[in-house]
Each structure stands twice: as C-alpha cells, then as structure tokens.
Motif scaffolding. Structure first.
Motif, PDB file in Angstrom:
ATOM      1  N   ALA A   7       0.819  -1.212   0.000  1.00 52.71           N
ATOM      2  CA  ALA A   7       0.000   0.000   0.000  1.00 52.71           C
ATOM      3  C   ALA A   7       0.855   1.264   0.000  1.00 52.71           C
ATOM      4  N   ALA A   8       2.090   1.165  -0.514  1.00 49.34           N
ATOM      5  CA  ALA A   8       3.033   2.276  -0.389  1.00 49.34           C
ATOM      6  C   ALA A   8       3.157   3.139  -1.639  1.00 49.34           C
ATOM      7  N   GLY A   9       2.454   2.802  -2.701  1.00 53.68           N
ATOM      8  CA  GLY A   9       2.632   3.526  -3.958  1.00 53.68           C
ATOM      9  C   GLY A   9       2.183   4.977  -3.893  1.00 53.68           C
ATOM     10  N   LEU A  10       2.699   5.776  -4.815  1.00 50.75           N
ATOM     11  CA  LEU A  10       2.380   7.204  -4.864  1.00 50.75           C
ATOM     12  C   LEU A  10       1.034   7.482  -5.521  1.00 50.75           C
ATOM     13  N   GLY A  11       0.531   6.540  -6.318  1.00 49.52           N
ATOM     14  CA  GLY A  11      -0.760   6.731  -6.977  1.00 49.52           C
ATOM     15  C   GLY A  11      -0.784   7.897  -7.935  1.00 49.52           C
ATOM     16  N   GLU A  12       0.326   8.099  -8.643  1.00 48.32           N
ATOM     17  CA  GLU A  12       0.455   9.293  -9.497  1.00 48.32           C
ATOM     18  C   GLU A  12      -0.569   9.318 -10.632  1.00 48.32           C
ATOM     19  N   ARG A  13      -0.887   8.148 -11.210  1.00 47.63           N
ATOM     20  CA  ARG A  13      -1.852   8.125 -12.315  1.00 47.63           C
ATOM     21  C   ARG A  13      -3.284   8.359 -11.843  1.00 47.63           C
ATOM     22  N   MET A  14      -3.487   8.342 -10.536  1.00 50.50           N
ATOM     23  CA  MET A  14      -4.831   8.524  -9.987  1.00 50.50           C
ATOM     24  C   MET A  14      -5.094   9.960  -9.535  1.00 50.50           C
ATOM     25  N   ARG A  15      -4.111  10.851  -9.718  1.00 49.23           N
ATOM     26  CA  ARG A  15      -4.305  12.236  -9.300  1.00 49.23           C
ATOM     27  C   ARG A  15      -5.468  12.863 -10.088  1.00 49.23           C
ATOM     28  N   PRO A  16      -6.296  13.715  -9.493  1.00 47.83           N
ATOM     29  CA  PRO A  16      -6.134  14.296  -8.155  1.00 47.83           C
ATOM     30  C   PRO A  16      -6.745  13.468  -7.030  1.00 47.83           C
ATOM     31  N   LYS A  23      -4.073   5.479  -2.680  1.00 50.33           N
ATOM     32  CA  LYS A  23      -4.916   4.713  -3.600  1.00 50.33           C
ATOM     33  C   LYS A  23      -5.651   3.551  -2.930  1.00 50.33           C
ATOM     34  N   PRO A  24      -5.024   2.760  -2.049  1.00 53.25           N
ATOM     35  CA  PRO A  24      -5.768   1.647  -1.437  1.00 53.25           C
ATOM     36  C   PRO A  24      -6.930   2.086  -0.548  1.00 53.25           C
ATOM     37  N   LEU A  25      -6.966   3.378  -0.184  1.00 50.81           N
ATOM     38  CA  LEU A  25      -8.072   3.875   0.637  1.00 50.81           C
ATOM     39  C   LEU A  25      -9.180   4.494  -0.195  1.00 50.81           C
ATOM     40  N   LEU A  26      -8.994   4.569  -1.517  1.00 50.99           N
ATOM     41  CA  LEU A  26     -10.086   5.014  -2.379  1.00 50.99           C
ATOM     42  C   LEU A  26     -11.208   3.979  -2.345  1.00 50.99           C
ATOM     43  N   ALA A  57       1.177   8.112   4.648  1.00 47.67           N
ATOM     44  CA  ALA A  57       1.143   6.972   5.578  1.00 47.67           C
ATOM     45  C   ALA A  57       0.210   7.167   6.774  1.00 47.67           C
ATOM     46  N   PRO A  58       0.140   8.349   7.393  1.00 46.95           N
ATOM     47  CA  PRO A  58      -0.746   8.488   8.561  1.00 46.95           C
ATOM     48  C   PRO A  58      -2.216   8.242   8.265  1.00 46.95           C
ATOM     49  N   ARG A  59      -2.610   8.353   7.000  1.00 47.14           N
ATOM     50  CA  ARG A  59      -4.023   8.145   6.668  1.00 47.14           C
ATOM     51  C   ARG A  59      -4.471   6.708   6.924  1.00 47.14           C
ATOM     52  N   PHE A  60      -3.561   5.757   6.826  1.00 44.65           N
ATOM     53  CA  PHE A  60      -3.965   4.352   7.004  1.00 44.65           C
ATOM     54  C   PHE A  60      -4.433   4.059   8.425  1.00 44.65           C
ATOM     55  N   GLY A  65      -7.368   1.991  11.633  1.00 42.63           N
ATOM     56  CA  GLY A  65      -7.058   1.703  13.025  1.00 42.63           C
ATOM     57  C   GLY A  65      -6.136   0.517  13.154  1.00 42.63           C
ATOM     58  N   ASP A  66      -6.370  -0.309  14.158  1.00 45.70           N
ATOM     59  CA  ASP A  66      -5.542  -1.503  14.348  1.00 45.70           C
ATOM     60  C   ASP A  66      -6.119  -2.721  13.646  1.00 45.70           C
TER      61      ASP A  66
END
Length: 235
Positions: A7-16, A23-26, A57-60, A65-66
């Motif tokens: 889940a670490a990708g930048l998701g550049e093609r998904m901007r904005p 991206k995994p939280l979309l 990262a803090p968004r996850f 949560g846990d």
C-alpha cells in the motif's frame, strides 16, 4: 499465516484522487479497496496483517485503526517518504512477517478470487495467481505451463494479479538477482523491484502459479475505479 498488503505507492496516475488519499483507501462499492482485502483475509482466518506504507502513511491508521473492526490485527511497515518498490517493500516488511510463508496482495487491485484457494505453502519459493492480460497491458508478465510452473516467456503469457503466496527465503539472495537499480537506496533502505528476482527463481523451477478466470481489476486510473465502483454497486 500472516498477510502483507502492498500500500506504499504514490498513486500518481490517480491524481487528483490521490492528492489527499492513498490509492488503497479510495472507495469502490461503498468501501475502501484495502477493506475488501482485509475482510477476505479475516474470512479465511488470517488475523495478522502487515500493511506497508509511504505516501500519506498516517491516513492508514486514521482510517483502518488496528484492524479490529475488520477482524484482523494490523501492523504498519513504514518505508519512508520514498516508496521502496515491490522488492524493497517486501524486504522492509519481513521482520514483521516471520519465517513462515505469507499471503501477499496488492492494495490497489480488486478481484473475486477466493484466498482460500491458495495452497498453505508454495511448492517452491512463490505461488502467483495469474489472470488474462488486460487491454492496457496485453503482453502479459509471465508464462504458465501445463505443470503449473511459471516462466519468463512462453506460449501462454498471463498477467500477475498482485495476489500470491511467498516464502521469505525468496529474498535471501536478492542482491544477486536484482536489476541495474539494485544499488539504489531510499530512506537509508534498499529500493528494488521484485520481478527480476521472481524471473531468476523461475529459471530454477521455484515459482508456481494458477490461472484465475474470474473478475479482476487493476485500479490504475480514475476511469477504472469509476467502472469498478459502478459494477460493485449494481451487483
């Protein structure tokens, strides 16, 4: 068995869409992409999940949560401000995964593949779930033979779904098999791709695979996310 979710990708093609949301939280079908995976993992009694993070990262932990509400326990493997690619990300997460085989799933794919179909252990170092090449990448990744082994090339080229079962020992000699960028470090950690390592072990017959004929989507663009959302809501 434990699981690792990339889940670490930048998701550049998904901007904005990914400017403020990884991206995994979309969401698709009313829930985050990664939530579909967490629920499926809990359903097969995988309770320990490692989520590797970098971009936002803090968004996850804010959203997930846990993991208790999904029936799992999540540990977060932070890679730093720069993602470490697939190989470096896996290497960074290994201390949290232990010595046993683990299930891996990319956080930005959706599939109706049943995780319970995976073997408890790969016969070699990895077992990959393969799908028909999508229209945006028709060449495929690897070839699957009649004995269930994967090869660099062959007549039946398929696409890696981002779902598989791995032994930690796959990365034991990662320096030997990585590509020209292997010496690159980010955040003081190795940064390299997993594909060259898989290809090297395919040559030794140590990577098996299976074909999934069901539904699968690589959520790589806003359009594909929108299409998936519509499909899931109409199901």
């Amino acid at each position: 068995m434990k699981a690792l979710i990339f889940a670490a990708g930048l998701g550049e093609r998904m901007r904005p869409l990914t400017t403020h949301t990884p991206k995994p939280l979309l969401e698709a079908g009313g829930k985050a992409l990664i939530a579909w995976h967490l629920e499926k993992l809990a359903a097969i009694d995988v309770r320990e999940v490692v989520v590797n993070t970098s971009w936002l990262a803090p968004r996850f932990p804010e959203v997930l949560g846990d993991g208790a509400r999904f029936g799992v326990h999540i540990e977060y493997a932070y890679e730093g401000e720069t993602p470490l690619e697939t190989g470096g990300g896996m290497l960074n997460a290994l201390p949290l995964l232990g010595d046993a085989p683990f299930l891996l799933v990319n956080g930005d794919v959706w599939s109706d593949y049943d995780f319970a179909r995976l073997p408890r252990e790969p016969r070699g170092l990895a077992h990959l779930v393969m799908v028909a090449p999508p229209v945006q990448a028709p060449a495929g990744d690897f070839a699957l033979d009649e004995d269930g082994l994967l090869h660099r090339d062959g007549a039946r080229r398929l696409t890696y779904s981002g779902i598989g079962l791995y032994r930690p020992q796959l990365l034991a000699d990662w320096r030997t098999h990585t590509d020209a960028d292997a010496g690159v470090a980010a955040n003081g950690k190795p940064r390299f791709r997993l594909a060259p390592i898989l290809r090297a072990h395919m040559d030794a017959g140590d990577v098996s695979g299976e074909y999934h004929a069901g539904r699968w989507t690589d959520v790589g663009t806003p359009q594909r996310l929108s299409e998936l959302d519509a499909q899931l809501r109409s199901a």
